[in-house]
Design an enzyme around this catalytic site. Structure first.
Site, PDB file in Angstrom:
ATOM      1  N   GLY A 184       0.776  -1.231   0.000  1.00  0.00           N
ATOM      2  CA  GLY A 184       0.000   0.000   0.000  1.00  0.00           C
ATOM      3  C   GLY A 184       0.805   1.277   0.000  1.00  0.00           C
ATOM      4  N   GLU A 226       7.655  -5.326 -10.864  1.00  0.00           N
ATOM      5  CA  GLU A 226       7.108  -4.888  -9.582  1.00  0.00           C
ATOM      6  C   GLU A 226       6.899  -6.074  -8.652  1.00  0.00           C
ATOM      7  OE1 GLU A 226       3.120  -3.189  -7.431  1.00  0.00           O
ATOM      8  OE2 GLU A 226       3.220  -3.058  -9.622  1.00  0.00           O
ATOM      9  N   GLY A 227       7.423  -5.973  -7.451  1.00  0.00           N
ATOM     10  CA  GLY A 227       7.251  -7.036  -6.476  1.00  0.00           C
ATOM     11  C   GLY A 227       5.881  -7.010  -5.838  1.00  0.00           C
ATOM     12  N   SER A 269      -1.771 -10.709  -5.338  1.00  0.00           N
ATOM     13  CA  SER A 269      -2.869 -11.234  -4.533  1.00  0.00           C
ATOM     14  C   SER A 269      -3.916 -10.135  -4.379  1.00  0.00           C
ATOM     15  CB  SER A 269      -2.361 -11.718  -3.172  1.00  0.00           C
ATOM     16  OG  SER A 269      -1.664 -10.699  -2.497  1.00  0.00           O
ATOM     17  N   LYS A 293       4.401  -8.089 -13.270  1.00  0.00           N
ATOM     18  CA  LYS A 293       3.957  -8.254 -11.883  1.00  0.00           C
ATOM     19  C   LYS A 293       3.896  -9.767 -11.696  1.00  0.00           C
ATOM     20  CE  LYS A 293       1.806  -6.897  -7.970  1.00  0.00           C
ATOM     21  NZ  LYS A 293       2.280  -5.907  -6.989  1.00  0.00           N
ATOM     22  N   CYS A 327       3.754  10.043  -2.646  1.00  0.00           N
ATOM     23  CA  CYS A 327       2.784  10.899  -1.947  1.00  0.00           C
ATOM     24  C   CYS A 327       3.464  12.094  -1.271  1.00  0.00           C
ATOM     25  CB  CYS A 327       1.986  10.100  -0.921  1.00  0.00           C
ATOM     26  SG  CYS A 327       0.949   8.826  -1.665  1.00  0.00           S
ATOM     27  N   LYS A 379       3.953   1.072  -4.839  1.00  0.00           N
ATOM     28  CA  LYS A 379       4.827   0.442  -5.829  1.00  0.00           C
ATOM     29  C   LYS A 379       4.240   0.513  -7.228  1.00  0.00           C
ATOM     30  CE  LYS A 379       4.906  -3.683  -4.103  1.00  0.00           C
ATOM     31  NZ  LYS A 379       4.027  -3.447  -2.944  1.00  0.00           N
ATOM     32  N   ASP A 419      -3.439  -4.225 -10.374  1.00  0.00           N
ATOM     33  CA  ASP A 419      -2.085  -3.671 -10.498  1.00  0.00           C
ATOM     34  C   ASP A 419      -1.523  -3.974 -11.885  1.00  0.00           C
ATOM     35  OD1 ASP A 419      -2.278  -2.821  -7.904  1.00  0.00           O
ATOM     36  OD2 ASP A 419      -0.855  -4.272  -7.079  1.00  0.00           O
ATOM     37  N   GLY A 424       4.120  -6.743  -1.874  1.00  0.00           N
ATOM     38  CA  GLY A 424       4.483  -6.450  -0.491  1.00  0.00           C
ATOM     39  C   GLY A 424       5.876  -5.851  -0.410  1.00  0.00           C
TER      40      GLY A 424
END
Length: 252
Positions: free
Chosen positions: A13, A118-119, A42, A38, A179, A16, A56, A121
């Site tokens: 969150g 992109e991983g 999940s 990706k 952000c 990524k 994603d 988590g």
């Protein structure tokens, strides 16, 4: 040489996908044949066929201008449960073949001029049993970017993540702050950033503004790419992806 970049974060969150998509959109905007992967996701949205679909992956494909037909190449494993992949797979009786995930990444790296992986988590997230995202990073041997947030607690999260990367010999090349609001930044955000630079010993390669709720339309992706050019060190990132710029040495 595999020409790409691996994007991870201090937690789930953190952003990524937004950062991965922004980099991909900037590369596409420059006319580069960019691939995105990706490998495992999940929390997928179940479609009308009863299959989980990664939002994603949808976002990344839009950023790179990749057709829906290539979804399996981009996201070979998508799980419905919003759990770490190893647990989500076990819950639905599925076995994750990590070799296939690595093969998918290498195929995209081979097919594309530059690739963003992109991983899921953070670095220590279990993909399957005791195989972690960190193990995937070590197999792919790509420069790794750590996405962080500027809020309270980020110093601890970032420093611990950087130290873990050093212990595992993961090529952590820099940090991107997601952000970030330059106009509203107070002593909290600015001191966090200063301490991250000092204690993590890594360069900050961008401070990306909050772009919540970005739709996956073509116009939005153009805007995303422009934002990446403005707020991220895209030339430096491209240099690292091509191997022309070595990942910055990690300080002790």
């Amino acid at each position: 040489m595999q020409k790409g970049l691996f994007i991870t974060a201090t937690d789930t969150g953190v952003g990524k996908t937004v950062i991965s998509g922004a980099i991909a959109a900037a590369l596409k905007r420059r006319g580069i044949n960019v691939g995105v992967v990706k490998p495992v996701a999940s929390g997928g949205r179940v479609n009308t066929s009863g299959q989980p679909v990664s939002e994603d992956a949808t976002f990344l494909m839009a950023a790179a201008g990749m057709a829906e037909e290539r979804r399996q190449e981009v996201n070979p494993v998508c799980l419905a449960a919003a759990l770490t992949p190893a647990v989500a797979a076990a819950e639905c009786g599925m076995t994750i073949d990590v070799t296939k995930l690595i093969t998918a990444c290498r195929a995209m790296l081979h097919q594309s001029e530059l690739t963003v992986v992109e991983g899921v988590g953070g670095m220590a997230a279990p993909v399957w049993k005791d195989y972690l995202v960190a193990d995937m990073m070590l197999e792919l041997k790509l420069p790794v970017i750590l996405v962080v947030k500027p809020n309270l607690g980020t110093i601890n999260h970032t420093v611990l993540a950087a130290e873990y990367a050093r212990q595992r010999s993961i090529p952590l090349a820099g940090i991107i702050v997601n952000c970030w609001d330059e106009a509203a930044a107070t002593v909290l955000e600015r001191s966090n950033l200063a301490y991250i630079k000092l204690l993590a010993g890594l360069p900050v390669l961008g401070k990306f503004p909050s772009l919540a709720g970005i739709p996956s339309g073509q116009a939005s992706m153009v805007t995303l790419g422009k934002a990446a050019e403005q707020h991220l060190a895209i030339d430096h990132l491209i240099g690292m992806m091509k191997g022309a710029v070595c990942p910055c040495p990690q300080q002790s």
